[in-house]
Motif scaffolding. Structure first.
Motif, PDB file in Angstrom:
ATOM      1  N   TYR A 255       0.839  -1.205   0.000  1.00  0.00           N
ATOM      2  CA  TYR A 255       0.000   0.000   0.000  1.00  0.00           C
ATOM      3  C   TYR A 255       0.865   1.243   0.000  1.00  0.00           C
ATOM      4  O   TYR A 255       0.747   2.121   0.848  1.00  0.00           O
ATOM      5  CB  TYR A 255      -0.966   0.005   1.179  1.00  0.00           C
ATOM      6  CG  TYR A 255      -2.025  -1.069   1.120  1.00  0.00           C
ATOM      7  CD1 TYR A 255      -2.092  -1.954   0.062  1.00  0.00           C
ATOM      8  CD2 TYR A 255      -2.960  -1.210   2.131  1.00  0.00           C
ATOM      9  CE1 TYR A 255      -3.056  -2.943   0.000  1.00  0.00           C
ATOM     10  CE2 TYR A 255      -3.939  -2.189   2.090  1.00  0.00           C
ATOM     11  CZ  TYR A 255      -3.981  -3.061   1.020  1.00  0.00           C
ATOM     12  OH  TYR A 255      -4.944  -4.037   0.952  1.00  0.00           O
ATOM     13  N   SER A 292      -3.085  -4.091   5.301  1.00  0.00           N
ATOM     14  CA  SER A 292      -3.108  -4.936   4.101  1.00  0.00           C
ATOM     15  C   SER A 292      -3.515  -6.373   4.363  1.00  0.00           C
ATOM     16  O   SER A 292      -3.871  -7.104   3.434  1.00  0.00           O
ATOM     17  CB  SER A 292      -1.726  -4.920   3.435  1.00  0.00           C
ATOM     18  OG  SER A 292      -0.767  -5.578   4.251  1.00  0.00           O
ATOM     19  N   CYS A 418      -6.927  -0.647   0.735  1.00  0.00           N
ATOM     20  CA  CYS A 418      -6.048   0.508   0.761  1.00  0.00           C
ATOM     21  C   CYS A 418      -6.884   1.770   0.913  1.00  0.00           C
ATOM     22  O   CYS A 418      -7.881   1.955   0.210  1.00  0.00           O
ATOM     23  CB  CYS A 418      -5.204   0.585  -0.505  1.00  0.00           C
ATOM     24  SG  CYS A 418      -3.909   1.846  -0.404  1.00  0.00           S
TER      25      CYS A 418
END
Length: 486
Positions: A255, A292, A418
């Motif tokens: 991310y 994530s 994200c």
């Protein structure tokens, strides 16, 4: 106002005057400002005690306390111990504040990278109040947090930090963890331990603003490594190491800020092979990456890396708690600088962080944040369907026929957890950002993240910065209808 009648806010009027539904405590502040502006509340008038007002409105005392605290920040009221709380200023000043507030509400700020607010049905987040209540019930109450941390408390914080990282997929012992207040401070003391002035440090060609700020402050030189939709390009990293002689790499491979790129397994393997072969120190920034659902990529090369993470994006930016971990020799050097690590901590916020890790609140808030981001990403996908693709297409992982997608579109987004997206625009990004602000949406242009003078026409949009789904949809539609997006 007659002495036998206490002031109470008209919340219906306050909500009607607001452009969007607000938390209850802010509705009380709005009502207070309106009553000052109208003269209903006179200058110098004494307000009812908070507990009495909470009872009158049939709401939590903590809500009224938050309202009074916010009103004091806005210089509407002032409280004195033993005397009570009084109305400040002229009604014209209150009216000016209302006008300023209304003007600010016309711009939806999607520039700040912050987690979404996790509110209950009453529009409140009581996690902090609950934590304070638990800590106050312990032997000694809260008074022990007025002093410096004891060595035993620092040791307990290290255990908590190790547990938190282990829960995220990074198994580490407490002896290899250091605790400090923010990821930015962690990065600064890490770089101070391994870099000299004018030394070259490798970063993504578009990197997070905090890295650029530290480089300027410390006098180190950043070299931007070519990146694509998966992050750092292995061949470019190897070439950069050979040509610059750099010994340190700082990157956020999951991310990535600002591009939202995340490495697939093949790219991770290639990057780690280069790090191991060239024997450079890899500082992995794992703050947004904590959302994530994947472990830090440096988990199995701890002797050649350190990982930095914090509560800022996944749990709460207000609870200042960060961890530096790894088995690289630089950790030993940093551990000798307690004035720059544990001494930077607020004992109370550190205690809250430890409590949240131990009782599962940290994990629960991360999960809740992931769910909220997923919901917001779906809104983005509805408005920008052409900018969303499958993970396989995006990452180049194996697909039918054991082939790889060589033409992945790096303008597309494939990370539904994200909290930010990266959008290409059809003209100068600075001008686009200026124009979008005049249309009521604030974003960040690529120049802010660029290491060199060459950067793409693109903007970063924070999905979680919007106060509500309704506000996010409005902002995203404004961006789409602007005609600036490629």
């Amino acid at each position: 106002m007659a002495d036998n009648k206490i002031w109470a806010p008209n919340l219906n009027e306050a909500l009607a005057a607001s452009t969007s539904k607000k938390p209850l405590y802010l509705q009380i502040v709005d009502a207070m400002a309106q009553d000052i502006a109208s003269g209903k509340l006179a200058i110098g008038e004494k307000l009812p005690p908070q507990r009495q007002l909470a009872w009158h409105l049939d709401i939590n005392l903590s809500t009224v306390t938050k309202a009074f605290r916010q009103a004091a920040k806005q210089q509407l009221i002032s409280g004195e111990v033993g005397r009570g709380t009084y109305v400040l200023g002229q009604s014209a000043e209150a009216e000016l504040f209302l006008l300023k507030q209304s003007a600010e509400q016309t711009v939806i700020d999607l520039s700040t990278h912050q987690p979404a607010k996790l509110l209950d049905k009453r529009g409140e987040d009581n996690a902090l109040e609950l934590a304070i209540a638990k800590l106050s019930e312990q032997a000694g109450g809260l008074s022990e947090y007025l002093d410096y941390q004891s060595p035993s408390f620092v040791a307990e914080l290290k255990l908590a930090g190790a547990k938190w990282l282990s829960d995220l997929g990074y198994p580490i012992s407490a002896q290899h963890c250091l605790i400090t207040n923010t990821a930015q401070n962690a990065l600064m003391i890490s770089l101070m331990a391994c870099c000299q002035k004018d030394e070259v440090v490798l970063v993504n060609e578009l990197t997070f603003p905090g890295m650029k700020a530290l480089a300027k402050q410390m006098g180190i030189k950043l070299y931007g490594v070519k990146s694509d939709h998966l992050g750092l390009v292995p061949e470019a990293l190897a070439l950069a190491i050979r040509t610059t002689g750099a010994k340190v790499l700082v990157s956020d491979p999951l991310y990535q800020n600002p591009t939202a790129a995340s490495m697939n397994d093949k790219r991770i393997s290639d990057i780690k092979a280069i790090i191991s072969r060239e024997k450079i120190l890899f500082i992995e920034e794992y703050v947004i990456g904590a959302l994530s659902g994947r472990p830090p990529i440096s988990a199995d090369i701890q002797s050649q890396s350190i990982v930095i993470s914090s509560f800022a994006k996944a749990i709460s930016p207000g609870i200042r708690f960060a961890v530096i971990a790894g088995q690289h020799p630089v950790l030993t050097q940093i551990s000798q600088q307690s004035h720059a690590t544990s001494w930077q901590l607020s004992p109370l916020t550190a205690a809250i962080a430890k409590l949240w890790i131990d009782d599962g609140t940290a994990h629960a808030r991360t999960k809740a944040q992931q769910q909220e981001i997923s919901a917001r990403f779906k809104l983005f996908a509805t408005i920008f369907p052409s900018k969303v693709t499958t993970a396989n297409e995006f990452t180049g992982d194996k697909v039918r026929g054991n082939t790889h997608n060589k033409k992945a579109d790096n303008t597309k987004q494939a990370n539904p957890l994200c909290s930010h997206v990266w959008l290409r625009v059809n003209q100068d990004a600075d001008l686009v950002a200026e124009q979008l602000e005049t249309q009521g949406v604030r974003v960040v242009p690529a120049r802010v993240f660029a290491v060199s003078h060459h950067f793409p026409h693109a903007i970063r949009v924070s999905l979680t910065a919007a106060k509500s789904h309704k506000e996010l949809v409005k902002a995203l539609n404004t961006i789409k209808q602007s005609g600036f997006i490629e």
